[in-house]
Each structure stands twice: as structure tokens, then as C-alpha cells.
Design a protein around this motif. Structure first.
Motif, PDB file in Angstrom:
ATOM      1  N   GLU A   4       0.847  -1.189   0.000  1.00 28.78           N
ATOM      2  CA  GLU A   4       0.000   0.000   0.000  1.00 28.78           C
ATOM      3  C   GLU A   4       0.884   1.242   0.000  1.00 28.78           C
ATOM      4  O   GLU A   4       2.105   1.155   0.106  1.00 28.78           O
ATOM      5  N   TRP A   5       0.258   2.413  -0.092  1.00 26.79           N
ATOM      6  CA  TRP A   5       0.978   3.677  -0.039  1.00 26.79           C
ATOM      7  C   TRP A   5       0.758   4.293   1.331  1.00 26.79           C
ATOM      8  O   TRP A   5      -0.369   4.400   1.804  1.00 26.79           O
ATOM      9  N   ASP A   6       1.827   4.665   1.994  1.00 28.34           N
ATOM     10  CA  ASP A   6       1.780   5.304   3.305  1.00 28.34           C
ATOM     11  C   ASP A   6       1.617   6.807   3.091  1.00 28.34           C
ATOM     12  O   ASP A   6       2.584   7.501   2.759  1.00 28.34           O
TER      13      ASP A   6
ATOM     14  N   ASP B 119       4.429   9.510   2.812  1.00 29.43           N
ATOM     15  CA  ASP B 119       4.546   9.653   1.366  1.00 29.43           C
ATOM     16  C   ASP B 119       5.569   8.679   0.771  1.00 29.43           C
ATOM     17  O   ASP B 119       6.500   9.069   0.058  1.00 29.43           O
ATOM     18  N   CYS B 120       5.358   7.402   1.106  1.00 28.13           N
ATOM     19  CA  CYS B 120       6.232   6.358   0.569  1.00 28.13           C
ATOM     20  C   CYS B 120       5.484   5.026   0.624  1.00 28.13           C
ATOM     21  O   CYS B 120       4.425   4.916   1.230  1.00 28.13           O
ATOM     22  N   SER B 121       6.054   4.028   0.008  1.00 30.91           N
ATOM     23  CA  SER B 121       5.480   2.689   0.035  1.00 30.91           C
ATOM     24  C   SER B 121       5.505   2.138   1.460  1.00 30.91           C
ATOM     25  O   SER B 121       6.456   2.384   2.211  1.00 30.91           O
TER      26      SER B 121
ATOM     27  N   THR C  58       5.079   0.355   7.373  1.00 30.36           N
ATOM     28  CA  THR C  58       4.249  -0.606   8.107  1.00 30.36           C
ATOM     29  C   THR C  58       4.258  -2.013   7.510  1.00 30.36           C
ATOM     30  O   THR C  58       3.850  -2.959   8.169  1.00 30.36           O
ATOM     31  N   GLY C  59       4.656  -2.148   6.246  1.00 28.93           N
ATOM     32  CA  GLY C  59       4.634  -3.451   5.591  1.00 28.93           C
ATOM     33  C   GLY C  59       3.255  -3.881   5.132  1.00 28.93           C
ATOM     34  O   GLY C  59       3.066  -5.024   4.705  1.00 28.93           O
ATOM     35  N   GLU C  60       2.269  -2.966   5.191  1.00 30.73           N
ATOM     36  CA  GLU C  60       0.896  -3.311   4.809  1.00 30.73           C
ATOM     37  C   GLU C  60       0.822  -3.703   3.331  1.00 30.73           C
ATOM     38  O   GLU C  60       1.304  -2.997   2.457  1.00 30.73           O
TER      39      GLU C  60
END
Length: 128
Positions: free
Chosen positions: A39-41, A45-47, A52-54
Motif C-alpha cells: 500500500e501507499w503510506d 509519502d512512501c510505500s 508498516t509493511g501493509e
């Protein structure tokens, strides 16, 4: 790369399709299933790979338009759509690409313009 052959396989199987630029730690061959994307954090503003590793439910790719054709020569038109998606994906994400297909999409989450999230994405072509 013979985009007409890829177009024929997509049409014959009624697939949804996209072009996936691979991360440095991804390596696939034809027939492999891709891992789900991160997902996008928004906060950082990053992967989420870096935070979180989501994981998303599906593999993100640049969508190949497969549903609307203006001519009777669907294979040629779809081949042109594939070429456009490959070029757009390469410009935005990089050279290491595969074409992935699925029969199901996941529309939940944040998306870049022209992005599709394919559930159980299968590689049908490795581009070089």
C-alpha cells in the motif's frame, strides 16, 4: 515483442491486463503469479514496504485498456493499447517489466492515474 500475440491471449481468455514494473527484488517468468503490492503510506509519502509493511489485495500495474475497440481488428487495436501502456509504465516506473493478467480486480485503496490492481496476477509476458 509481439504485442499481437499477447493481445490474442488476452482476448481469448477475457483477461483484465496491465504492465507491471518490477521492484529490485522481484524476478518472474511466464506463468508465475506476482506477489501482492504494498500500500501507499500517506503520512510518510512512501510505500508501506518502507514503513508498516501493509500489503494490498492485488498486484498494481499500469492498466491496458481491453474493453473498448473502435475497429473490427481487435487484436491490432489491443496490441497498440499494450504498446502505449508499456511506454507509459516504462517512463514512470522503469525498464524491468512484465505483462500481467487476471479475471478479478481490487478497487480498494489509493491508485495512480491509469493504475489497476489485479488479484492473483499471472505473468503472460516478460519484457526486455
Amino acid at each position: 515483442m509481439d504485442y499481437k500475440e499477447i493481445a490474442k491471449e488476452i482476448l481469448e481468455n477475457n483477461y483484465l491486463a496491465g504492465v507491471r514494473a518490477l521492484a529490485d527484488d522481484e524476478e518472474y517468468k511466464v506463468g508465475d503469479y506476482c506477489r501482492d503490492s504494498y500500500e501507499w503510506d500517506l503520512e510518510n509519502d512512501c510505500s508501506t514496504y518502507h514503513t508498516t509493511g501493509e500489503i494490498a489485495n492485488g498486484t498494481c500495474a499500469t492498466m491496458i485498456e481491453t474493453e473498448y475497440f473502435k475497429t473490427d481488428d481487435w487484436e491490432t487495436e489491443l496490441a497498440e493499447n499494450i504498446k502505449k501502456a508499456v511506454e507509459a509504465n516504462k517512463e514512470r516506473y522503469g525498464d524491468k517489466q512484465v505483462i500481467v493478467v487476471s479475471k478479478q480486480v481490487n478497487n480498494d485503496g489509493m491508485f495512480d492515474p491509469g493504475e489497476i490492481r489485479l488479484v492473483n496476477a499471472k505473468v503472460i509476458a516478460v519484457l526486455d
